[in-house]
Motif scaffolding. Structure first.
Motif, PDB file in Angstrom:
ATOM      1  N   VAL A 193       0.837  -1.201   0.000  1.00  0.00           N
ATOM      2  CA  VAL A 193       0.000   0.000   0.000  1.00  0.00           C
ATOM      3  C   VAL A 193       0.871   1.250   0.000  1.00  0.00           C
ATOM      4  O   VAL A 193       0.575   2.227  -0.702  1.00  0.00           O
ATOM      5  CB  VAL A 193      -0.961  -0.015   1.210  1.00  0.00           C
ATOM      6  N   ARG A 225      -3.371  -0.818  -4.478  1.00  0.00           N
ATOM      7  CA  ARG A 225      -4.679  -0.625  -3.860  1.00  0.00           C
ATOM      8  C   ARG A 225      -5.554  -1.871  -3.992  1.00  0.00           C
ATOM      9  O   ARG A 225      -6.696  -1.869  -3.546  1.00  0.00           O
ATOM     10  CB  ARG A 225      -5.396   0.586  -4.495  1.00  0.00           C
ATOM     11  N   ASN A 226      -5.034  -2.913  -4.622  1.00  0.00           N
ATOM     12  CA  ASN A 226      -5.772  -4.149  -4.879  1.00  0.00           C
ATOM     13  C   ASN A 226      -5.028  -5.287  -4.184  1.00  0.00           C
ATOM     14  O   ASN A 226      -3.881  -5.595  -4.543  1.00  0.00           O
ATOM     15  CB  ASN A 226      -5.855  -4.375  -6.392  1.00  0.00           C
ATOM     16  N   GLU A 285     -10.284   3.085   0.236  1.00  0.00           N
ATOM     17  CA  GLU A 285      -9.420   3.267  -0.930  1.00  0.00           C
ATOM     18  C   GLU A 285      -8.807   1.954  -1.414  1.00  0.00           C
ATOM     19  O   GLU A 285      -8.131   1.928  -2.438  1.00  0.00           O
ATOM     20  CB  GLU A 285      -8.312   4.271  -0.607  1.00  0.00           C
ATOM     21  N   LEU A 286      -9.055   0.877  -0.680  1.00  0.00           N
ATOM     22  CA  LEU A 286      -8.472  -0.418  -1.027  1.00  0.00           C
ATOM     23  C   LEU A 286      -9.540  -1.358  -1.585  1.00  0.00           C
ATOM     24  O   LEU A 286     -10.705  -1.311  -1.186  1.00  0.00           O
ATOM     25  CB  LEU A 286      -7.818  -1.055   0.197  1.00  0.00           C
TER      26      LEU A 286
END
Length: 285
Positions: A39, A44-45, A71-72
């Motif tokens: 991160v 973000r994935n 945001e993730l």
């Protein structure tokens, strides 16, 4: 603008980052640190599974990351052996509890068959029961999107006989040397986004002389070439690593593979996974 800023849009409108972090084989006690590092680098994935045994660590990493949870994009998978409604309901809630999260962004049925019967036997009804549980969790906002993994055309067709929601995602083994062209086209026609796991062929593609030569031509590493290949196929790419240097390198894919070289990579047949062939997904079934 980097690969971290690029997303696809799933059917229904949910965005999903094009590049993700796979966590298979990252021990539970190392997973939180790996997620936090990813991160911080820009990922973000984040992808995990009940079968990986690291949902606890991944959840801790998500909760303690340097960006807000919203945001993730966090994915997990229902264990392949769960082929009944009640078992699936319990397992979904258990994943959320283990990860310490109010919701996950994506949950998949990990395989159309239990691992010890991979590509054998008909578990269509069991998959339909598990899918019903996922649909209900999706409706209850416990899971933002739902999907499958390792499903062939026939497996998806059987699921769609009773499904109210078409899978948003099918996570598949896709890499230079193993490009399931017809299955990719089928998923595209159904509005199902493909996620490519093991885009570097579980590391075995590193020794392929043709791929090495092409990587040299583009002045990139073999992993960068292979990740870029899966991105240009229109899939989410999920390279696995706990090494922050590799995480950074894997994201340096701001080059374009020519149409001619994409054709060459699509036609490449290299599915020698060495000792990893003991795993069902690499067994050639």
């Amino acid at each position: 603008m980097t690969i971290f800023d690029e997303t696809y849009t799933l059917t229904g409108g949910t965005p999903i980052p094009k590049l993700g972090l796979g966590t298979w084989f990252i021990d539970d006690d190392k997973a939180a640190e790996a997620v936090r590092a990813a991160v911080e680098i820009g990922y973000r994935n984040i992808d995990t599974a009940q079968a990986y045994g690291n949902e606890l660590g991944v959840g801790e990493g998500v909760r303690s990351a340097s960006v807000p949870r919203e945001e993730l994009f966090v994915s997990t998978k229902l264990a392949a052996e769960i082929k009944d409604y009640e078992g699936a309901v319990a397992a979904i809630d258990k994943s959320l509890e283990t990860m310490g999260l109010d919701y996950v962004d994506l949950m998949l049925i990990h395989s159309p068959q239990p691992w010890d019967e991979f590509r054998e036997g008909d578990y269509s009804e069991g998959n339909r029961q598990a899918w019903k549980a996922l649909e209900e969790a999706h409706a209850a906002d416990k899971i933002r999107t739902i999907g499958v993994s390792n499903f062939l055309e026939s497996d998806v067709d059987a699921l769609l006989e009773t499904a109210e929601v078409t899978p948003h995602v099918n996570q598949l083994l896709v890499h230079a040397g193993n490009t399931p062209t017809s299955l990719l086209s089928y998923c595209s026609d159904k509005g199902i986004l493909v996620e490519a796991y093991s885009p570097i062929a579980h590391g075995e593609i590193l020794d392929n002389a043709d791929v090495q030569a092409m990587a040299e031509k583009y002045e990139v590493t073999v992993p960068q070439l292979c990740i870029r290949y899966t991105l240009q196929l229109g899939t989410v790419s999920l390279p696995k690593t706990a090494n922050p240097e590799h995480m950074r390198s894997n994201a340096e894919v701001d080059f374009v593979i020519s149409d001619e070289d994409m054709t060459a990579l699509r036609s490449l047949d290299d599915r020698d996974y060495g000792g990893s062939a003991a795993f069902p997904v690499y067994s050639g079934k």
